[in-house]
Design an enzyme around this catalytic site. Structure first.
Site, PDB file in Angstrom:
ATOM      1  N   ASP A  50      -7.210  12.436  23.583  1.00 23.00           N
ATOM      2  CA  ASP A  50      -6.971  14.007  23.883  1.00 23.00           C
ATOM      3  C   ASP A  50      -6.792  14.626  25.135  1.00 23.00           C
ATOM      4  O   ASP A  50      -7.590  14.018  25.976  1.00 23.00           O
ATOM      5  CB  ASP A  50      -8.109  14.824  23.102  1.00 23.00           C
ATOM      6  CG  ASP A  50      -8.410  14.526  21.828  1.00 23.00           C
ATOM      7  OD1 ASP A  50      -7.814  13.573  21.190  1.00 23.00           O
ATOM      8  OD2 ASP A  50      -9.473  14.832  21.463  1.00 23.00           O
ATOM      9  N   GLU A 229     -10.416  19.608  14.099  1.00 20.62           N
ATOM     10  CA  GLU A 229     -10.483  19.291  15.516  1.00 20.62           C
ATOM     11  C   GLU A 229      -9.917  19.924  16.454  1.00 20.62           C
ATOM     12  O   GLU A 229      -8.695  20.674  16.089  1.00 20.62           O
ATOM     13  CB  GLU A 229     -10.148  17.737  15.591  1.00 20.62           C
ATOM     14  CG  GLU A 229     -11.055  16.699  14.732  1.00 20.62           C
ATOM     15  CD  GLU A 229     -10.581  15.236  15.000  1.00 20.62           C
ATOM     16  OE1 GLU A 229     -11.472  14.419  15.065  1.00 20.62           O
ATOM     17  OE2 GLU A 229      -9.449  14.700  15.328  1.00 20.62           O
TER      18      GLU A 229
HETATM   19  C1  FRU Z   1      -9.653  14.061  18.239  1.00 15.64           C
HETATM   20  C2  FRU Z   1     -10.900  13.627  18.561  1.00 15.64           C
HETATM   21  C3  FRU Z   1     -11.951  14.866  18.730  1.00 15.64           C
HETATM   22  C4  FRU Z   1     -12.978  14.048  19.857  1.00 15.64           C
HETATM   23  C5  FRU Z   1     -12.417  12.971  20.143  1.00 15.64           C
HETATM   24  C6  FRU Z   1     -12.997  11.643  20.605  1.00 15.64           C
HETATM   25  O1  FRU Z   1      -8.589  13.252  18.468  1.00 15.64           O
HETATM   26  O2  FRU Z   1     -11.516  12.952  17.390  1.00 15.64           O
HETATM   27  O3  FRU Z   1     -12.490  15.585  17.806  1.00 15.64           O
HETATM   28  O4  FRU Z   1     -13.770  14.896  20.597  1.00 15.64           O
HETATM   29  O5  FRU Z   1     -11.188  12.824  19.676  1.00 15.64           O
HETATM   30  O6  FRU Z   1     -12.279  10.869  21.403  1.00 15.64           O
END
Ligand code: FRU
Length: 505
Positions: A50, A229
Site C-alpha cells: 500500500d 481496509e
Molecule cells: C492492505 C493491508 C492493510 C495493512 C497492510 C499491511 O493491503 O492489508 O490493511 O495495513 O496491508 O501490509
C-alpha cells in the site's frame, strides 16, 4: 493475502527490529528489467504494498509505502519513502519507519501540522499509522492492532516515534487499522477514518494524540466480500455543492475477484457519514488497483494513487528484484449520471510532460480487423493511446507480438461492459487467479465514447468515458508487445486515435 502464513514465516525467521538482523540467504529470481515501469513508482528492490502517508509539502510529493526491505514477499512491515516534485519522476529515500517493540508498521497517513496542534513543533509532519503486534496476536485477544504516531521536523527525512504510543488502543476488534487523518473543516478538528473489521469508525481529535469515537458507518452497506481496509474521506464539489467521498478498500470481494476499492458519495456532518444512495461503486474495476488513497495538503485538488497489484497473487508476480508498482497518479472529480453521483479518475496532468509528439489518425473505419502497423510507428513499451468514436460498437484493441501473445482491451456491447483480457499474454502459471478478463460496466450514457490507455512495460490503465469507468491490470509478456490491431465485428468508426510515446527514464 495469506497474511497468517506469511506472518508465521516471518515469525519463524524472527520478527526483525531495526537494525535488521542477519537473514538466511534467500533465492533471488533472475532480474526482469523488461517489466520495470518507467514513470510508475517501484522500489529499487524488495517488496512493496500500500501507499502510505501521502502528503504534499513545499513543492514535494511524499509517498511512503508498505515495504519489507529484506525480501521479495510480504514480511515485517516498514514504511519506505519516495519523493517527487512532479508526480512522475520519483526518488527513493531512506526508510522512514522501522518496526519496534510495539509491532510492525502497517498502513496509515501523514499530515502537516501547520499549527502545532500536537506540540511536536510548528509544521511538523505527523504520521499516524497502525502498529501490528505479532506477539499480541498470539494471545487471541483481538487487541494486536492499534494506532501510533511519529513526527518529522525535517520534511520527512528523519522520524521520531511518539513516546506515549499507542494513541488509540484497540477495544478488541480483530481488524483495527489503516488510519487516514485530515483536518476536517466541518468537525473543526482532526478526523480519523479507520477500518474496523466490516465497517468504518470515525474518531475526532484536537491534537492528534487523544481520540474520541464519533460514529460508525457501513456495517450493512456496500460490498462485504472481505475485510474493510485503507479508507479515506475527503470533500469534492459538484455544481457548487460539496459532497464527501468515502473510499473503502476490501479484500477479497472485488468485482473481478480479490482486492478492490469501493466508494460512497454522501454527506459528513462533522460526526456522521450518510451516503446519498446505496449503489455499489468501484473506483477501478481492474484487478490491480488496491489500497489507494489521496494526497494530503493539496487543497481542493484530490490526487489518488493505488497499489498496482492484488493480494490474490501479489507475492508471486514474476518481477525481480522488486515486487509491485504504484498506479499512475489520478485526479478525482464527481459526475452526475441519472440519480447517481460517480467518481471520475483522470490522469494527473503532470504526466503530459512525458508525452512525445503524438501520431494522430482520423476517421479510421474498422471492418472486422484493422492492423495499425503501417499507420503508426511502434511506440515502444511506454505510451499513451487515446481514441474516440461518435458511435460506440463492440470492439477490441489488441496488442500482440510474433509469439501470438495478445493483450486485449475491449467493449462488449451486449453486456455494456469494457474489459481487459490478459489470458493470452505471458506465462500466467505463477497463479491460477491471474489469467482472465476483468470487466467494468459502461456507466456513461449516449453513443459517443472516449478511451485513454496508459501503458508502462507491464501495466495498462484504461480510462473510459472521461474516467467514469476505469480498469487497471498488470501483465507480463514473454516478448515485448509490438503490434496493434483493432477488431470490430459489426464495424466501428474511430474519429480520432492518437498515440504518444512517453519518455522513459
Ligand atoms: C492492505 C493491508 C492493510 C495493512 C497492510 C499491511 O493491503 O492489508 O490493511 O495495513 O496491508 O501490509
Amino acid at each position: 493475502m495469506k497474511k497468517s502464513f506469511l506472518l508465521a514465516l516471518a515469525l519463524a525467521f524472527g520478527t526483525q527490529l531495526a537494525p535488521a538482523q542477519t537473514q538466511p540467504a534467500k533465492l533471488v529470481p533472475p532480474a526482469t528489467p523488461q517489466y520495470r515501469p518507467s514513470y510508475h513508482f517501484t522500489p529499487a528492490a524488495h517488496w512493496m504494498n500500500d501507499p502510505n502517508g501521502m502528503v504534499y509539502v513545499n513543492g514535494t510529493y511524499h509517498l511512503f509505502f508498505q515495504h519489507y526491505p529484506e525480501g521479495m514477499e510480504w514480511g515485517p512491515m516498514h514504511w519506505g519513502h519516495a519523493t517527487s516534485r512532479d508526480l512522475v519522476s520519483w526518488q527513493e529515500q531512506a526508510i522512514a519507519l522501522f518496526p519496534d517493540k510495539l509491532g510492525m508498521i502497517f498502513s496509515g497517513s501523514a499530515v502537516l501540522d501547520a499549527n502545532n496542534t500536537a506540540g511536536f513543533g510548528k509544521n511538523a509532519l505527523v504520521a499516524i499509522f497502525t502498529y501490528h503486534n505479532p506477539d499480541e496476536e498470539k494471545k487471541n485477544t483481538n487487541k494486536h492492532q492499534y494506532q501510533g504516531l511519529a513526527y518529522s521536523l525535517d520534511e520527512g527525512k528523519t522520524w521520531t516515534k511518539y513516546t506515549a504510543n499507542p494513541v488509540l488502543p484497540n477495544p478488541g476488534i480483530q481488524d483495527f487499522r489503516d488510519p487516514k487523518v485530515s483536518w476536517n473543516p466541518v468537525a473543526k478538528q482532526w478526523v480519523m477514518t479507520l477500518a474496523t473489521k466490516d465497517r468504518i469508525t470515525f474518531y475526532g481529535s484536537p491534537n492528534l494524540k487523544t481520540w474520541t469515537k464519533l460514529s460508525e458507518f457501513g456495517e450493512k452497506l456496500g460490498a462485504h466480500g472481505g475485510v474493510w481496509e485503507c479508507p479515506d474521506l475527503f470533500p469534492l464539489t459538484l455544481g457548487g455543492k460539496t459532497y464527501w467521498v468515502l473510499l473503502v478498500s476490501i479484500n477479497p470481494g472485488g468485482p473481478n475477484g480479490g482486492s478492490a476499492t469501493q466508494y460512497f458519495v454522501g454527506q459528513f456532518d462533522g460526526k456522521t457519514f450518510t451516503p446519498t444512495t446505496t449503489t455499489k461503486k468501484w473506483i477501478d474495476w481492474g484487478k490491480d488497483n488496491y489500497a489507494g488513497v489521496t494526497w494530503a495538503n493539496t487543497g481542493v485538488r484530490k490526487i489518488f494513487l493505488g497499489w498496482m497489484s492484488n493480494w490474490e497473487y501479489a507475492n508471486q508476480v514474476p518481477t525481480s528484484p522488486w515486487r509491485s508498482a504504484m498506479t499512475a497518479p489520478r485526479d478525482l472529480a464527481l459526475r452526475q449520471v441519472g440519480p447517481e453521483i460517480y467518481l471520475t479518475s483522470t490522469l494527473a496532468p503532470e504526466l503530459a510532460k512525458l508525452a512525445q509528439p503524438a501520431q494522430k489518425l482520423t476517421n479510421l473505419t474498422v471492418k472486422n480487423e484493422l492492423s495499425l502497423a503501417g499507420k503508426l510507428q511502434n511506440p515502444g513499451p511506454q505510451f499513451q493511446l487515446k481514441m474516440s468514436t461518435q458511435q460506440l460498437q463492440e470492439f477490441q484493441l489488441v496488442l500482440g507480438n510474433a509469439q501470438g501473445e495478445e493483450l486485449v482491451i475491449g467493449f462488449d456491447k451486449a453486456k455494456n461492459e469494457y474489459y481487459i483480457d490478459r489470458s493470452k499474454v505471458g506465462d500466467n502459471s505463477f497463479s491460477p487467479k491471474f489469467a482472465g478478463r476483468a470487466l467494468g460496466p459502461r456507466l456513461a450514457t449516449g453513443p459517443a465514447a472516449d478511451l485513454t490507455l496508459l501503458f508502462d512495460a507491464a501495466s495498462v490503465e484504461v480510462f473510459a468515458d472521461g474516467g467514469l469507468t476505469t480498469l487497471t491490470d498488470i501483465f507480463f509478456p514473454r516478448q515485448p508487445l509490438t503490434t496493434l490491431h483493432l477488431r470490430a465485428p459489426a464495424g466501428l468508426t474511430v474519429e480520432t486515435l492518437t498515440c504518444a510515446r512517453l519518455k522513459g527514464k
